[in-house]
Motif scaffolding. Structure first.
Motif, PDB file in Angstrom:
ATOM      1  N   GLY A  81      13.848 -26.858 -17.350  1.00  0.00           N
ATOM      2  CA  GLY A  81      13.760 -27.777 -16.873  1.00  0.00           C
ATOM      3  C   GLY A  81      13.985 -28.565 -17.806  1.00  0.00           C
ATOM      4  N   GLU A  82      13.773 -27.726 -19.069  1.00  0.00           N
ATOM      5  CA  GLU A  82      13.045 -28.520 -20.389  1.00  0.00           C
ATOM      6  C   GLU A  82      14.820 -28.248 -21.345  1.00  0.00           C
ATOM      7  N   SER A  83      14.904 -29.415 -22.132  1.00  0.00           N
ATOM      8  CA  SER A  83      16.307 -28.980 -23.190  1.00  0.00           C
ATOM      9  C   SER A  83      15.969 -29.054 -24.801  1.00  0.00           C
ATOM     10  N   ILE A  84      15.684 -28.058 -24.906  1.00  0.00           N
ATOM     11  CA  ILE A  84      16.151 -28.695 -27.139  1.00  0.00           C
ATOM     12  C   ILE A  84      17.750 -28.883 -27.251  1.00  0.00           C
ATOM     13  N   THR A  85      17.439 -29.971 -28.692  1.00  0.00           N
ATOM     14  CA  THR A  85      18.534 -29.883 -29.469  1.00  0.00           C
ATOM     15  C   THR A  85      18.982 -29.884 -30.870  1.00  0.00           C
ATOM     16  N   CYS A  86      19.944 -29.275 -31.034  1.00  0.00           N
ATOM     17  CA  CYS A  86      19.740 -29.060 -33.154  1.00  0.00           C
ATOM     18  C   CYS A  86      21.095 -28.848 -33.414  1.00  0.00           C
ATOM     19  N   GLU A  87      20.759 -28.722 -34.572  1.00  0.00           N
ATOM     20  CA  GLU A  87      22.338 -28.768 -35.492  1.00  0.00           C
ATOM     21  C   GLU A  87      23.265 -27.062 -34.889  1.00  0.00           C
ATOM     22  N   PRO A  88      24.456 -28.266 -35.177  1.00  0.00           N
ATOM     23  CA  PRO A  88      25.904 -27.254 -34.384  1.00  0.00           C
ATOM     24  C   PRO A  88      25.861 -25.857 -35.962  1.00  0.00           C
ATOM     25  N   GLY A  89      25.707 -24.818 -35.497  1.00  0.00           N
ATOM     26  CA  GLY A  89      25.535 -23.276 -36.648  1.00  0.00           C
ATOM     27  C   GLY A  89      23.989 -23.109 -36.567  1.00  0.00           C
ATOM     28  N   PHE A 126      19.959 -26.838 -25.389  1.00  0.00           N
ATOM     29  CA  PHE A 126      20.077 -25.538 -25.256  1.00  0.00           C
ATOM     30  C   PHE A 126      18.681 -25.821 -24.227  1.00  0.00           C
ATOM     31  N   LEU A 127      19.634 -25.874 -22.332  1.00  0.00           N
ATOM     32  CA  LEU A 127      19.017 -26.600 -21.192  1.00  0.00           C
ATOM     33  C   LEU A 127      18.497 -24.843 -20.411  1.00  0.00           C
ATOM     34  N   ASN A 128      17.064 -24.940 -20.080  1.00  0.00           N
ATOM     35  CA  ASN A 128      16.512 -24.029 -19.391  1.00  0.00           C
ATOM     36  C   ASN A 128      16.544 -23.940 -17.507  1.00  0.00           C
ATOM     37  N   GLU A 129      17.317 -23.219 -17.083  1.00  0.00           N
ATOM     38  CA  GLU A 129      18.111 -24.245 -15.487  1.00  0.00           C
ATOM     39  C   GLU A 129      17.402 -23.079 -15.209  1.00  0.00           C
ATOM     40  N   THR A 130      16.102 -22.396 -15.317  1.00  0.00           N
ATOM     41  CA  THR A 130      15.472 -20.990 -14.669  1.00  0.00           C
ATOM     42  C   THR A 130      14.327 -21.549 -14.686  1.00  0.00           C
ATOM     43  N   GLU A 131      13.665 -20.663 -13.751  1.00  0.00           N
ATOM     44  CA  GLU A 131      11.767 -20.911 -13.127  1.00  0.00           C
ATOM     45  C   GLU A 131      10.922 -20.439 -14.688  1.00  0.00           C
TER      46      GLU A 131
END
Length: 298
Positions: A81-89, A126-131
């Motif tokens: 359920g968590e996500s991270i944000t980063c620069e493209p590339g 990048f989103l984690n939609e798994t368990e």
């Protein structure tokens, strides 16, 4: 007797190798495993009060930084359920359970990052939609170290353009802050607006060369080259100071003005910013010498 003499010669040869040859191998340095978090050298304090920054992630941390001094890799644990944000590339590898997505974070945030903060218009998520726990590996967009910043402690920290790499979660944002004067705008190396980070999560900056830090006391000043500024607390004031005469300006490689950071607060500088790296490689930088006071340094 011959057999006994032969055994004695072998025993002497073994003891000779054991006492002379083996220490050479015992004393040889052992290469650090790439599976372990990167641990930098001991924190070194200079006479100027600057300390060489050391990168030692806390035990059981959600992130790991590995690699050598030249260019590092940031591996992040992404919980369900968590996500991270980063620069493209910047993505190097990831677990198959992560799902990438791209947005601009709203018109206001996108314009601030692209037009004023010198960052990319788009944000990669990048989103984690798994368990299950997933991992993603990120690398700087130029040869650099990775500097983690805890916004719970340094909310409102000012950072140089091009320094943002990634952020954990969604409790963070980029904002802008206007510089004090037009002189600082044109000659302070940050342009008209300074970039600020807000929130309570972890963000990661990319810094070139050696990274140093200092806790400035109230009214204490630190004079630096504009491109060497990496980040500083919101309580620190940015100003400019003339370097010297005509020869110093034109022939000393210092430009017309230096940046002045005035405390109280925490400051970080790096020895090989992106603008300086481009100049050393002979690549076009789009603005001449970073010390000449024109535009914003990276």
């Amino acid at each position: 007797l011959k057999s006994s003499a032969k055994h004695r010669r072998k025993d002497w040869a073994f003891r000779h190798v054991s006492t002379r040859a083996l220490p050479m191998f015992v004393q040889s340095p052992v290469q650090e495993s790439m599976a372990q978090p990167f641990t930098a050298a001991r924190d070194v304090k200079l006479q100027s009060g600057l300390k060489v920054w050391s990168n030692v992630p806390a035990p059981n941390s959600q992130y790991h930084i590995i690699g050598d001094e030249y260019s590092q890799v940031l591996e992040l644990d992404v919980h369900p359920g968590e996500s991270i944000t980063c620069e493209p590339g910047s993505m190097a590898y990831m677990s198959p359970g992560l799902f990438p997505d791209v947005d601009v974070g709203g018109c206001e945030q996108g314009c601030k990052r692209c037009c004023c903060a010198g960052e990319n218009l788009f944000r990669l998520h990048f989103l984690n939609e798994t368990e299950d726990l997933q991992q993603v590996g990120l690398t700087p967009t130029f040869p650099a170290k990775i500097v983690p910043i805890d916004l719970a402690k340094y909310d409102g920290m000012v950072f140089n353009r091009g320094a943002f790499l990634a952020a954990l979660g969604s409790d963070w944002s980029v904002d802008i802050k206007r510089v004090r004067s037009m002189g600082t705008c044109f000659c302070g190396g940050q342009g008209l607006f300074m970039n600020t980070l807000h929130g309570s999560g972890m963000v990661f900056l990319q810094a070139g060369g050696t990274v140093m830090r200092k806790e400035l006391q109230d009214g204490e000043e630190l004079v630096v080259e504009q491109g060497a500024v990496l980040a500083f607390e919101r309580s620190v004031e940015l100003d400019i100071r003339k370097t010297g005469g005509f020869l110093v300006c034109c022939c000393g490689g210092m430009g017309l003005f230096n940046a002045v950071l005035t405390g109280p607060g925490f400051v970080m500088i790096h020895s090989m910013g992106l603008q300086k790296l481009r100049s050393s490689l002979g690549a076009p930088s789009g603005g001449g010498n970073s010390g000449s006071g024109g535009g914003a340094a990276e």
